[in-house]
Design an enzyme around this catalytic site. Structure first.
Site, mmCIF file in Angstrom:
data_model
loop_
_atom_site.group_PDB
_atom_site.id
_atom_site.type_symbol
_atom_site.label_atom_id
_atom_site.label_comp_id
_atom_site.label_asym_id
_atom_site.label_seq_id
_atom_site.Cartn_x
_atom_site.Cartn_y
_atom_site.Cartn_z
ATOM 1 N N PHE A 146 1.005 -1.172 -0.100
ATOM 2 C CA PHE A 146 -0.105 -0.115 0.172
ATOM 3 C C PHE A 146 0.772 1.268 -0.061
ATOM 4 O O PHE A 146 1.809 1.365 1.082
ATOM 5 C CB PHE A 146 -0.801 0.141 1.193
ATOM 6 C CG PHE A 146 -1.791 1.099 1.211
ATOM 7 C CD1 PHE A 146 -2.983 1.114 0.505
ATOM 8 C CD2 PHE A 146 -1.494 2.486 1.975
ATOM 9 C CE1 PHE A 146 -3.620 2.337 0.539
ATOM 10 C CE2 PHE A 146 -2.330 3.525 1.654
ATOM 11 C CZ PHE A 146 -3.467 3.611 0.914
ATOM 12 N N ASP A 231 9.814 1.920 0.825
ATOM 13 C CA ASP A 231 8.545 2.927 1.231
ATOM 14 C C ASP A 231 8.579 2.980 2.490
ATOM 15 O O ASP A 231 8.116 2.032 3.260
ATOM 16 C CB ASP A 231 7.407 2.526 0.435
ATOM 17 C CG ASP A 231 6.187 3.258 0.853
ATOM 18 O OD1 ASP A 231 6.221 4.466 1.549
ATOM 19 O OD2 ASP A 231 5.037 2.691 0.491
ATOM 20 N N LYS A 260 4.141 11.538 6.009
ATOM 21 C CA LYS A 260 3.503 11.458 7.285
ATOM 22 C C LYS A 260 4.163 12.160 8.775
ATOM 23 O O LYS A 260 3.930 13.450 8.755
ATOM 24 C CB LYS A 260 3.115 9.994 7.532
ATOM 25 C CG LYS A 260 2.147 9.410 6.879
ATOM 26 C CD LYS A 260 1.563 8.196 7.319
ATOM 27 C CE LYS A 260 0.742 7.261 6.233
ATOM 28 N NZ LYS A 260 -0.322 8.093 5.772
#
Length: 414
Positions: A146, A231, A260
């Site tokens: 994801f 990632d 984030k």
């Protein structure tokens, strides 16, 4: 731990339902304030945040130093576009490269934008440096990945819902099982330009690969002249107990996507950070963002990185994460099947015969703890890195109480 639940305002939720796209299914709580590891709803009820906005609030809500950095910069200069230099961007990029051990950084806004940047960099590196024929570049991705919600990214997802109705998708991606080194090696061809991998899969349910997987992937990529791009949008910046999750295996990737926590829980900040050879493929006009690297984002991002290093928050996450997992493993309830993760990124697997993970999260909310389910059976526990042991004890005790309300389906049927 908290006062009895109060009725949440229907107005706020009704307005969202009436005017907003129905692309989320939030828990039925209306939040109005946050401080540290705590959140308050509009009725004044306090909740322990065991989600930290998918790791975006790693420093806690409204951290005073980060709010001060944001306020100072907002009052001075916020956005200019990258048409000009600013006095904030350079120091931010320097700190980012120093902490990751990589050579250059390209700032963006969201994690998905950082991933798109990495894809463009990998493809152009393949054509201009490795010598892959134009239009043939392939990127290998693991199943269960994801990396965001853009059409390119969902195109290489293995989750049917993320893809359904959004095709046709961009070609050039090859999927292999996560954690399977042999499958990765079989998938590599002369046209392979990169292996794009999460060191720990977050949205898939906090899935930790076998020990040595990343090291073996690094060796394969080096041998076949393939870029290893990690990632770390969710796992990076201390979340797993190391600055980067790939540091657990001593692996240095060719590129890293970050986001984030980079925005300090205040605004979206992301970046693709990579070796010189990879980043040098970009020239003026090849890639950009009006807001990426703006002075406001750079000032907050720099303050967040300095805070992360000064307060040794990666080490804090390692210690508190070990304690959290120990406490969870001591919970005696048949609905709790497995506890997995690293640092303060922990997944609790729930036996679906007892309840869905969503139902457990709703029960936790009634106990004054906020979290979120993933893949129907996993409750995520990923509090801000500033959480202490007493707060962890409160969360685990709340989970124990929440689980007591569930019995196996076959017993209920009897």
């Amino acid at each position: 731990m908290t006062a009895a639940p109060t009725a949440v305002s229907s107005t706020a939720m009704e307005l969202e339902a009436r005017w907003g796209a129905l692309n989320y299914h939030p828990l039925p709580v209306v939040l109005s304030r946050g401080e540290g590891v705590w959140l308050w709803d509009e009725s004044g009820r306090r909740y322990l945040d065991m989600m930290s906005a998918y790791s975006a609030v790693s420093f806690g809500h409204s951290h005073p130093e980060l709010v001060a950095a944001l306020t100072r910069q907002a009052q001075t200069l916020a956005v200019t576009s990258r048409a000009y230099h600013t006095d904030r961007l350079g120091p931010f990029l320097e700190q980012l490269c120093r902490l990751t051990g990589l050579d250059r950084a390209l700032p963006m806004n969201t994690g998905a934008e950082a991933v798109e940047t990495a894809i463009k960099a990998a493809r152009k590196w393949g054509y201009t440096v490795k010598g892959v024929a134009e239009g043939r570049a392939q990127i290998i991705v693991p199943a269960g990945n994801f990396a965001g919600r853009t059409t390119t990214i969902v195109g290489f997802s293995s989750e049917p819902q993320y893809r359904h109705g959004f095709g046709p998708f961009a070609p050039g991606f090859v999927q292999v099982p996560y954690g399977d080194v042999a499958a990765l090696e079989r998938a590599i061809t002369p046209d392979t330009v990169a292996f794009f991998v999460e060191p720990i899969q977050g949205e898939a349910g906090i899935v930790v690969p076998p020990e040595g997987y990343l090291r073996a992937a690094r060796e394969l990529c080096t041998r076949h002249r393939v870029l290893l791009i990690c990632d770390e949008v969710q796992t990076g910046l201390g979340r797993t107990g190391r600055m980067l999750a790939c540091d657990h295996e001593g692996v240095k990737p060719d590129g890293v996507t970050l986001g984030k926590a980079l925005g300090g829980g205040l605004l979206p900040v992301s970046a693709f950070v990579a070796r010189e050879e990879v980043m040098s493929v970009f020239g003026p006009g090849d890639h950009g963002s009006t807001f990426g690297g703006n002075p406001l984002a750079a000032a907050v991002g720099l303050a967040a990185l300095q805070l992360l290093e000064r307060d040794r928050l990666a080490e804090q996450a390692d210690r508190q994460g070990r304690y959290l997992r120990e406490r969870l493993l001591a919970v005696e309830h048949p609905a709790l099947l497995e506890v997995r993760g690293k640092g303060l990124l922990v997944g609790v697997e729930i036996d679906p015969r007892f309840a869905s993970a969503r139902a457990v999260c709703e029960a936790l909310m009634a106990e004054g703890v906020l979290s979120k389910d993933t893949h129907d059976t996993v409750v995520r526990l990923a509090p801000p890195l500033v959480v202490n042991r007493a707060e962890i004890d409160l969360a685990v005790a709340a989970l124990e109480r929440a689980l007591q309300s569930f019995e196996p389906v076959d017993r209920l049927a009897a």
